[in-house]
Design a protein around this motif. Structure first.
Motif, PDB file in Angstrom:
ATOM      1  N   GLN A  31       2.812  21.854  21.107  1.00 29.01           N
ATOM      2  CA  GLN A  31       2.407  22.028  19.711  1.00 29.01           C
ATOM      3  C   GLN A  31       3.043  20.988  18.799  1.00 29.01           C
ATOM      4  O   GLN A  31       2.872  21.028  17.591  1.00 29.01           O
ATOM      5  CB  GLN A  31       2.775  23.430  19.221  1.00 29.01           C
ATOM      6  N   CYS A  32       3.782  20.067  19.348  1.00 26.64           N
ATOM      7  CA  CYS A  32       4.513  19.101  18.542  1.00 26.64           C
ATOM      8  C   CYS A  32       4.053  17.686  18.858  1.00 26.64           C
ATOM      9  O   CYS A  32       4.108  17.245  19.994  1.00 26.64           O
ATOM     10  CB  CYS A  32       6.011  19.227  18.794  1.00 26.64           C
ATOM     11  N   GLN A  33       3.557  16.986  17.845  1.00 20.75           N
ATOM     12  CA  GLN A  33       3.161  15.591  17.993  1.00 20.75           C
ATOM     13  C   GLN A  33       3.744  14.821  16.807  1.00 20.75           C
ATOM     14  O   GLN A  33       3.069  14.592  15.817  1.00 20.75           O
ATOM     15  CB  GLN A  33       1.641  15.450  18.023  1.00 20.75           C
ATOM     16  N   MET A  34       4.983  14.452  16.908  1.00 15.74           N
ATOM     17  CA  MET A  34       5.643  13.783  15.805  1.00 15.74           C
ATOM     18  C   MET A  34       6.268  12.485  16.300  1.00 15.74           C
ATOM     19  O   MET A  34       7.023  12.484  17.273  1.00 15.74           O
ATOM     20  CB  MET A  34       6.716  14.699  15.205  1.00 15.74           C
ATOM     21  N   HIS A  35       5.943  11.385  15.640  1.00 15.42           N
ATOM     22  CA  HIS A  35       6.451  10.099  16.087  1.00 15.42           C
ATOM     23  C   HIS A  35       7.965  10.042  15.890  1.00 15.42           C
ATOM     24  O   HIS A  35       8.464  10.282  14.786  1.00 15.42           O
ATOM     25  CB  HIS A  35       5.764   8.964  15.316  1.00 15.42           C
ATOM     26  N   PRO A  36       8.730   9.725  16.929  1.00 12.34           N
ATOM     27  CA  PRO A  36      10.195   9.786  16.835  1.00 12.34           C
ATOM     28  C   PRO A  36      10.794   8.827  15.805  1.00 12.34           C
ATOM     29  O   PRO A  36      11.812   9.136  15.204  1.00 12.34           O
ATOM     30  CB  PRO A  36      10.659   9.441  18.254  1.00 12.34           C
ATOM     31  N   ASP A  37      10.154   7.667  15.584  1.00 11.50           N
ATOM     32  CA  ASP A  37      10.706   6.719  14.610  1.00 11.50           C
ATOM     33  C   ASP A  37      10.645   7.278  13.195  1.00 11.50           C
ATOM     34  O   ASP A  37      11.606   7.177  12.423  1.00 11.50           O
ATOM     35  CB  ASP A  37       9.946   5.388  14.672  1.00 11.50           C
ATOM     36  N   PHE A  38       9.502   7.875  12.836  1.00  8.37           N
ATOM     37  CA  PHE A  38       9.365   8.454  11.509  1.00  8.37           C
ATOM     38  C   PHE A  38      10.266   9.673  11.341  1.00  8.37           C
ATOM     39  O   PHE A  38      10.841   9.909  10.276  1.00  8.37           O
ATOM     40  CB  PHE A  38       7.907   8.832  11.228  1.00  8.37           C
ATOM     41  N   LEU A  39      10.366  10.465  12.406  1.00 10.83           N
ATOM     42  CA  LEU A  39      11.236  11.638  12.366  1.00 10.83           C
ATOM     43  C   LEU A  39      12.686  11.230  12.130  1.00 10.83           C
ATOM     44  O   LEU A  39      13.393  11.831  11.314  1.00 10.83           O
ATOM     45  CB  LEU A  39      11.108  12.419  13.672  1.00 10.83           C
ATOM     46  N   LEU A  40      13.121  10.196  12.829  1.00  8.34           N
ATOM     47  CA  LEU A  40      14.495   9.712  12.649  1.00  8.34           C
ATOM     48  C   LEU A  40      14.695   9.155  11.244  1.00  8.34           C
ATOM     49  O   LEU A  40      15.737   9.401  10.628  1.00  8.34           O
ATOM     50  CB  LEU A  40      14.819   8.638  13.685  1.00  8.34           C
ATOM     51  N   LYS A  41      13.714   8.441  10.702  1.00  5.23           N
ATOM     52  CA  LYS A  41      13.815   7.912   9.336  1.00  5.23           C
ATOM     53  C   LYS A  41      14.007   9.057   8.332  1.00  5.23           C
ATOM     54  O   LYS A  41      14.793   8.950   7.395  1.00  5.23           O
ATOM     55  CB  LYS A  41      12.543   7.125   8.972  1.00  5.23           C
ATOM     56  N   TRP A  42      13.248  10.145   8.547  1.00  3.50           N
ATOM     57  CA  TRP A  42      13.350  11.296   7.648  1.00  3.50           C
ATOM     58  C   TRP A  42      14.778  11.838   7.650  1.00  3.50           C
ATOM     59  O   TRP A  42      15.367  12.079   6.598  1.00  3.50           O
ATOM     60  CB  TRP A  42      12.352  12.378   8.066  1.00  3.50           C
ATOM     61  N   TRP A  43      15.325  12.041   8.859  1.00  2.00           N
ATOM     62  CA  TRP A  43      16.658  12.621   8.969  1.00  2.00           C
ATOM     63  C   TRP A  43      17.741  11.672   8.475  1.00  2.00           C
ATOM     64  O   TRP A  43      18.747  12.102   7.902  1.00  2.00           O
ATOM     65  CB  TRP A  43      16.927  13.064  10.409  1.00  2.00           C
ATOM     66  N   GLN A  44      17.560  10.393   8.677  1.00  2.00           N
ATOM     67  CA  GLN A  44      18.543   9.429   8.169  1.00  2.00           C
ATOM     68  C   GLN A  44      18.580   9.441   6.651  1.00  2.00           C
ATOM     69  O   GLN A  44      19.668   9.397   6.050  1.00  2.00           O
ATOM     70  CB  GLN A  44      18.205   8.023   8.689  1.00  2.00           C
ATOM     71  N   LEU A  45      17.407   9.518   6.024  1.00  2.00           N
ATOM     72  CA  LEU A  45      17.353   9.592   4.566  1.00  2.00           C
ATOM     73  C   LEU A  45      17.955  10.902   4.077  1.00  2.00           C
ATOM     74  O   LEU A  45      18.707  10.931   3.095  1.00  2.00           O
ATOM     75  CB  LEU A  45      15.904   9.450   4.103  1.00  2.00           C
ATOM     76  N   TYR A  46      17.643  11.978   4.777  1.00  2.00           N
ATOM     77  CA  TYR A  46      18.200  13.283   4.417  1.00  2.00           C
ATOM     78  C   TYR A  46      19.728  13.255   4.502  1.00  2.00           C
ATOM     79  O   TYR A  46      20.421  13.700   3.581  1.00  2.00           O
ATOM     80  CB  TYR A  46      17.640  14.354   5.341  1.00  2.00           C
ATOM     81  N   ALA A  47      20.254  12.733   5.595  1.00  2.00           N
ATOM     82  CA  ALA A  47      21.706  12.725   5.804  1.00  2.00           C
ATOM     83  C   ALA A  47      22.411  11.832   4.794  1.00  2.00           C
ATOM     84  O   ALA A  47      23.476  12.179   4.278  1.00  2.00           O
ATOM     85  CB  ALA A  47      22.021  12.255   7.225  1.00  2.00           C
ATOM     86  N   ARG A  48      21.814  10.705   4.485  1.00  2.00           N
ATOM     87  CA  ARG A  48      22.464   9.720   3.622  1.00  2.00           C
ATOM     88  C   ARG A  48      22.405  10.106   2.139  1.00  2.00           C
ATOM     89  O   ARG A  48      23.388   9.950   1.411  1.00  2.00           O
ATOM     90  CB  ARG A  48      21.794   8.353   3.824  1.00  2.00           C
TER      91      ARG A  48
END
Length: 338
Positions: free
Chosen positions: A250-267
């Motif tokens: 049920q999950c189709q999420m591109h890992p690069d975009f997912l990582l960008k999201w979390w990096q922005l969230y963390a920073r």
């Protein structure tokens, strides 16, 4: 030395909606991504009543958005149509219609809280109502995750009446808006936004060659579907996104975009939340890398939860195996204690 000046356009705004704590996190990431890419427009967020701590959430949002408006929840209650998409959560997206009441602005761009900007998109304000990108599931419909509109009390009134009289063919806002703006597919091609302004994370894998050819031009990524970035967790020490409890099929999420999201969230977003909530508890989404037992238990729970079919069994086993390998590699130089 070249000096670049940014002139603020005060009568135009990017608008988003946060109906609960999770979507508030998404809104914060979206807002910060717009700031990072030097938008000259105002940022506005509509906040629903279903957040756990209104005051803290509003304070966090106010640190990034120019205006935070409390709105009443509007729910289609159309379980039958929502069930067709297996998305009962989409009923509350009717609340999005409140954006037409922001008449202090001459033109706005609505963006769902599960979108993230990858470059400046202020040129969207050159488009007219209702401009949007095709939906990957049915391209003669537009996807309502990103659209250009003109606030109007009259349009809002007509939309509410239309909802009451006709309902929505998908139970959510997208069905309503496509039925209301029903000439989008056939009249003015200038109102068809290029797909790069609403790149669906699901569509990437349905036509991977096109993504490899054109994906680098993407300006907005849209995390469509049940699984959102905040359903994952983040290991800040390793800079890695960890798994979630949603079955892999049920999950189709591109890992690069997912990582960008979390990096922005963390920073940029997590410090805002920490300041707003203070000593009050909230789910940061970060994992404790020292909690090895929790990682192993997570894998075991996931394994047994999804022993429903042969396909899910194999996917579950693969997921568990990967977690165990990561655990063993991390512990290979440490002594096992029982």
């Amino acid at each position: 030395m070249n000096v670049v000046f940014f002139f603020s356009q005060t009568d135009q705004a990017f608008v988003t909606l946060a109906t609960n704590d999770s979507y508030a996190k998404g809104a914060l990431v979206l807002g910060q991504s717009l700031r990072n890419h030097n938008t000259t427009r105002k940022l506005v967020v509509l906040l629903g009543p279903h957040v756990s701590d209104i005051l803290c959430c509003r304070e966090a949002l106010s640190s990034i958005f120019d205006e935070v408006f409390m709105v009443n929840l509007m729910d289609s209650g159309d379980g039958a149509h929502l069930a067709l998409m297996k998305r009962p959560d989409l009923g509350v997206t009717f609340t999005k219609l409140h954006c037409w009441t922001l008449t202090q602005y001459s033109k706005c761009v609505f963006m769902d809280a599960d979108t993230m900007v990858l470059s400046n998109v202020d040129e969207l304000f050159e488009r007219e109502e209702l401009s949007a990108a095709p939906d990957p599931g049915w391209p003669d419909c537009f996807n309502s995750g990103v659209f250009v509109f003109r606030p109007s009390n009259e349009t809002y009134k007509q939309l509410v009446i239309f909802c009451a009289e006709n309902g929505s063919f998908d139970g959510g806002d997208q069905g309503i808006l496509n039925s209301f703006f029903d000439t989008w597919a056939t009249t003015d091609i200038s109102k068809h936004l290029p797909f790069i302004y609403n790149l669906s994370s699901i569509a990437i894998y349905s036509y991977l060659p096109a993504f490899k050819k054109y994906g680098h031009n993407a300006k907005v990524v849209h995390f469509l579907g049940k699984v959102k970035p905040w359903n994952y967790s983040y290991d800040a020490q390793r800079g890695e996104v960890r798994g979630h409890s949603i079955p892999p099929d049920q999950c189709q999420m591109h890992p690069d975009f997912l990582l960008k999201w979390w990096q922005l969230y963390a920073r940029s977003v997590l410090p805002v939340l920490q300041k707003a909530y203070g000593n009050a508890s909230f789910n940061s989404g970060f994992v404790d890398p020292s909690n090895h037992v929790g990682v192993v238990l997570e894998s075991v729970r996931y394994f047994f939860k999804h022993l429903k079919s042969h396909v899910i069994f194999i996917q579950s086993f693969k997921y568990v195996f990967q977690l165990w390998i990561a655990f063993i590699l991390q512990e290979k130089e440490q002594k096992w204690l029982f």
